[in-house]
Design an enzyme around this catalytic site. Structure first.
Site, PDB file in Angstrom:
ATOM      1  N   TYR A 111     -13.659 -31.784  17.272  1.00 27.74           N
ATOM      2  CA  TYR A 111     -13.097 -32.867  17.819  1.00 27.74           C
ATOM      3  C   TYR A 111     -13.904 -33.942  18.951  1.00 27.74           C
ATOM      4  O   TYR A 111     -14.197 -35.264  18.475  1.00 27.74           O
ATOM      5  CB  TYR A 111     -11.741 -32.850  18.544  1.00 27.74           C
ATOM      6  CG  TYR A 111     -10.714 -31.927  17.513  1.00 27.74           C
ATOM      7  CD1 TYR A 111     -10.271 -32.851  16.390  1.00 27.74           C
ATOM      8  CD2 TYR A 111     -10.404 -30.770  17.691  1.00 27.74           C
ATOM      9  CE1 TYR A 111      -9.325 -32.263  15.561  1.00 27.74           C
ATOM     10  CE2 TYR A 111      -9.569 -30.329  16.502  1.00 27.74           C
ATOM     11  CZ  TYR A 111      -9.207 -31.023  15.524  1.00 27.74           C
ATOM     12  OH  TYR A 111      -8.218 -30.222  14.562  1.00 27.74           O
ATOM     13  N   PRO A 124      -4.019 -37.698  11.889  1.00 27.92           N
ATOM     14  CA  PRO A 124      -3.265 -38.072  10.851  1.00 27.92           C
ATOM     15  C   PRO A 124      -2.034 -39.073  11.113  1.00 27.92           C
ATOM     16  O   PRO A 124      -1.649 -39.218  12.268  1.00 27.92           O
ATOM     17  CB  PRO A 124      -2.435 -36.593  10.544  1.00 27.92           C
ATOM     18  CG  PRO A 124      -3.641 -35.725  11.467  1.00 27.92           C
ATOM     19  CD  PRO A 124      -3.877 -36.614  12.450  1.00 27.92           C
ATOM     20  N   HIS A 347      -5.659 -36.139  17.137  1.00 26.46           N
ATOM     21  CA  HIS A 347      -5.818 -34.710  16.375  1.00 26.46           C
ATOM     22  C   HIS A 347      -6.195 -33.517  17.561  1.00 26.46           C
ATOM     23  O   HIS A 347      -5.939 -32.451  17.432  1.00 26.46           O
ATOM     24  CB  HIS A 347      -6.332 -34.659  15.192  1.00 26.46           C
ATOM     25  CG  HIS A 347      -6.144 -33.598  14.185  1.00 26.46           C
ATOM     26  ND1 HIS A 347      -5.539 -32.248  14.695  1.00 26.46           N
ATOM     27  CD2 HIS A 347      -5.999 -33.566  13.050  1.00 26.46           C
ATOM     28  CE1 HIS A 347      -4.989 -31.495  13.701  1.00 26.46           C
ATOM     29  NE2 HIS A 347      -5.290 -32.398  12.631  1.00 26.46           N
ATOM     30  N   LYS A 423      10.452 -26.324  -4.187  1.00 26.02           N
ATOM     31  CA  LYS A 423      10.093 -25.107  -3.954  1.00 26.02           C
ATOM     32  C   LYS A 423      10.945 -24.334  -4.812  1.00 26.02           C
ATOM     33  O   LYS A 423      10.671 -23.161  -5.211  1.00 26.02           O
ATOM     34  CB  LYS A 423      10.384 -24.682  -2.363  1.00 26.02           C
ATOM     35  CG  LYS A 423       9.425 -25.400  -1.739  1.00 26.02           C
ATOM     36  CD  LYS A 423       9.977 -24.903  -0.061  1.00 26.02           C
ATOM     37  CE  LYS A 423      11.130 -25.504   0.482  1.00 26.02           C
ATOM     38  NZ  LYS A 423      11.319 -25.287   2.002  1.00 26.02           N
ATOM     39  N   MET A 431       6.891 -16.730  -7.112  1.00 22.83           N
ATOM     40  CA  MET A 431       5.431 -17.181  -6.555  1.00 22.83           C
ATOM     41  C   MET A 431       5.731 -18.119  -5.363  1.00 22.83           C
ATOM     42  O   MET A 431       6.829 -18.727  -5.174  1.00 22.83           O
ATOM     43  CB  MET A 431       5.085 -18.287  -7.914  1.00 22.83           C
ATOM     44  CG  MET A 431       4.594 -17.496  -8.880  1.00 22.83           C
ATOM     45  SD  MET A 431       3.712 -18.570  -9.997  1.00 22.83           S
ATOM     46  CE  MET A 431       3.445 -17.617 -11.512  1.00 22.83           C
ATOM     47  N   SER A 432       4.719 -18.028  -4.677  1.00 21.06           N
ATOM     48  CA  SER A 432       4.793 -18.558  -3.125  1.00 21.06           C
ATOM     49  C   SER A 432       4.434 -20.192  -3.672  1.00 21.06           C
ATOM     50  O   SER A 432       3.863 -20.805  -4.227  1.00 21.06           O
ATOM     51  CB  SER A 432       3.525 -18.228  -2.522  1.00 21.06           C
ATOM     52  OG  SER A 432       2.913 -19.478  -1.791  1.00 21.06           O
ATOM     53  N   SER A 458      -5.515 -25.760   5.755  1.00 20.49           N
ATOM     54  CA  SER A 458      -5.443 -25.065   6.917  1.00 20.49           C
ATOM     55  C   SER A 458      -4.565 -24.022   7.081  1.00 20.49           C
ATOM     56  O   SER A 458      -3.156 -24.278   6.393  1.00 20.49           O
ATOM     57  CB  SER A 458      -5.100 -26.321   7.950  1.00 20.49           C
ATOM     58  OG  SER A 458      -4.437 -27.373   7.261  1.00 20.49           O
ATOM     59  N   SER A 558      -3.597 -30.002   3.279  1.00 18.59           N
ATOM     60  CA  SER A 558      -2.532 -29.209   4.075  1.00 18.59           C
ATOM     61  C   SER A 558      -1.025 -29.449   3.543  1.00 18.59           C
ATOM     62  O   SER A 558      -0.717 -30.481   3.184  1.00 18.59           O
ATOM     63  CB  SER A 558      -2.817 -30.205   5.550  1.00 18.59           C
ATOM     64  OG  SER A 558      -2.319 -29.356   6.599  1.00 18.59           O
TER      65      SER A 558
END
Length: 630
Positions: A111, A124, A347, A423, A431-432, A458, A558
């Protein structure tokens, strides 16, 4: 080394948000400190383990010749008595002496030393669901509720009664919550700093409000220390609105959108004037900033979210709301006259989860009906911040406008609501959801470019004291095997399902490894920075083509889960890449995809469409294939 800076760009946000649950808070003084002291320190992974995993990560993204060259370099690097061993010992010593061997280095490298504008390249944006108002009364009313909601959250921070978050049963570091309010980034000529004013002897009691490019100081506490009520805040916002009707003022705030060195220089000349210096300090020390935006050009319902995303990311250009910001401020809440609302955050002090957790709290708060009786005490007029604009500063502002408009024209953002499933589908197949979505991204990218690419997702390191992030490398040998097989007519579906399941499991395993501090990227960065600190020559592995390829993230991604139906967005981290952020809800997924128009190889709409097709095809594959006998 300087050229490589871009590779370490920031990043964002916890994976596997479904594992995070708040627990009932116990209200004990000094609770935060004792909680922090109980957290483990970030480990330094074993050198050999990182070298092996690094080679595995390179396999799908570099050619054989590059891979064998890297193998040779690594054998030499980690050999007995070699340079790797020496750097590893240096890192272990550092870990022993500090609370977190990585956090200061990371803040500086990712940063404060990063000199590209924070706009698009680092900060963001978050798009909130569209609000039901379309006039200034509605705008003021909502802004007043929003401010009250943030102050309500601040009380939990001040009293140290924030519920501790957990991930996989382990308590998480809560430090970032204490960094986001009353803080600001300060530009420097070569390196920036971040200052947090909440711990000063007289913590700030004001926020800044900006309307028509004009900044105001608004005291948000009564003399007895109680926060202003929603009604009081509304009255004060009305006063601000009415005393900033002229829209021909110089947008001083746009200076904060410039390249950091340019802004650092302009900053020095801006604050030479005493009035300017005091005004800037009032913005920097404020608890947060509220931007009352002018309505943006109307677009169709389908394009609305994408337009709102750019409004949050950069304000739409100097004609619109880009001057209605102070981009160095950690937290800016944006409330548009047309109902578009959101957040942009600087950030350096924090990742997405604390920001989203604050947003969830505030959005819930704004839905409550108010029953508080407002005391009829006359309130002082909010103070307008004055700026003396010299010809030199006027030129800096004009240059910043021009640069901002170039950035605005170059950024392509597409926000889509994937409404077919959320989801629920991956979970039904055990499954994830995060891993499933990441495999969808890998498949979409492979179909577009017929090759795999270095991918950043991330991972939160908040299991450790002062933990920030590490990288989940979503592109793996297993993901490559799956995406290559998916459209191969010679491969039976049963085999494709087995490969998908294997790829999802591998991603899940890498995620678990990363959140436990055993990923490779921060460790490699640490070894590199240790070499620089020791003033020894940089080891060959860091000047190798493979290392450059590994750190050129064509997909920077992300997952930012939220209770609120919102989506976060950010720019790509390389000129020919994509930024992809997503919020998976139970039955739909919000995606934001960004790319640069200046690159003819990338296209945000095509990628978004490709992602949609990939996810649908993966569901069809699972639903049309009898359960494989594994």
């Amino acid at each position: 080394w300087v050229k490589k800076k871009k590779q370490y760009l920031w990043h964002k946000v916890k994976p596997c948000g479904h594992l995070v649950r708040p627990v009932a808070p116990t209200q004990l003084p000094g609770r935060y400190l004792s909680h922090q002291e109980g957290l483990p320190n970030l480990p330094v992974p074993p050198l050999q383990q990182t070298c092996e995993r690094y080679l595995a990560a390179l396999e799908p993204i570099v050619n054989e010749k590059e891979l064998s060259h890297t193998k040779e370099l690594l054998a030499e690097f980690q050999g007995s008595g070699g340079v790797g061993e020496r750097l590893q010992k240096g890192l272990e010593r550092r870990a022993h002496k500090t609370q977190n061997w990585l956090s200061d280095w990371w803040l500086t490298t990712a940063y404060l030393d990063y000199r590209m504008p924070v706009v698009i390249h680092s900060s963001p944006g978050v798009v909130l669901p569209r609000m039901e108002f379309s006039d200034r009364q509605g705008q003021m009313r909502f802004a007043a509720k929003l401010i009250a909601g943030i102050l309500d959250f601040k009380t939990m921070i001040d009293n140290e009664t924030l519920p501790v978050e957990y991930l996989g049963g382990k308590p998480l570091c809560m430090n970032q919550y204490y960094q986001v309010l009353s803080s600001c980034r300060i530009p420097g000529l070569k390196r920036d700093t971040v200052v947090n004013y909440s711990r000063s002897s007289r913590p700030p009691t004001h926020i800044t409000v900006v309307h028509n490019f004009q900044f105001f100081v608004l005291d948000v506490y009564n003399s007895d220390g109680t926060p202003l009520t929603v009604d009081q805040l509304y009255i004060q916002l009305e006063k601000i609105w009415n005393s900033s009707l002229q829209n021909n003022k110089e947008p001083v705030g746009i200076l904060t959108s410039n390249h950091r060195n340019t802004w650092g220089k302009a900053y020095s000349s801006l604050i030479r004037d005493k009035t300017n210096k005091k005004s800037v300090q009032s913005i920097q020390t404020s608890i947060f900033t509220v931007c009352l935006d002018a309505a943006m050009p109307r677009v169709s319902e389908e394009l609305y979210r994408s337009r709102a995303a750019v409004q949050m990311l950069h304000g739409g250009g100097s004609r619109w709301n880009s001057g209605n910001r102070w981009f160095d401020k950690t937290l800016q809440f944006i409330v548009g006259e047309d109902g578009s609302c959101g957040v942009i955050y600087e950030h350096a002090p924090a990742e997405g989860p604390p920001i989203v957790s604050l947003i969830d709290h505030v959005v819930e708060y704004t839905k409550k009906s108010e029953i508080v009786r407002t005391p009829m005490v006359p309130l002082p007029m909010p103070r307008k911040l004055r700026f003396n604009i010299t010809p030199e500063i006027k030129k800096d502002i004009d240059d910043a406008k021009q640069n901002m408009n170039i950035m605005v024209h170059d950024l392509d953002v597409k926000v889509i609501v994937f409404s077919h499933f959320g989801k629920n589908v991956p979970k039904a197949h055990k499954m994830s959801p995060d891993a499933f979505i990441q495999m969808g991204l890998q498949l979409a990218y492979y179909r577009m470019y017929l090759q795999c690419c270095s991918t950043y997702e991330s991972a939160s390191l908040r299991m450790f004291r002062l933990g920030r992030t590490d990288t989940i490398r979503s592109c793996s040998v297993d993901s490559a095997n799956f995406v290559k097989a998916m459209d191969d007519p010679a491969k039976p579906n049963v085999e494709k399902v087995i490969l998908l399941e294997k790829a999802v499991k591998a991603h899940r395993a890498y995620t678990d490894m990363a959140i436990r501090g055993q990923a490779i990227d921060r460790h490699l960065l640490g070894l590199k920075l240790q070499a620089i600190e020791d003033l020894t020559s940089l080891p060959e592995i860091f000047m190798d083509t493979s290392y450059a390829v590994a750190n050129h993230y064509n997909l920077s991604t992300s997952q930012v889960p939220a209770q609120t139906d919102c989506v976060m967005c950010f720019g790509p981290v390389v000129p020919d890449g994509y930024g992809v952020c997503y919020n998976p809800m139970a039955e739909h997924i919000n995606f934001a995809v960004s790319a640069f128009n200046s690159c003819d190889k990338t296209n945000a709409a095509r990628m978004a469409q490709g992602l949609e097709s990939a996810l649908l095809d993966m569901r069809s594959l699972l639903e049309s294939t009898p359960k494989a006998k594994l």
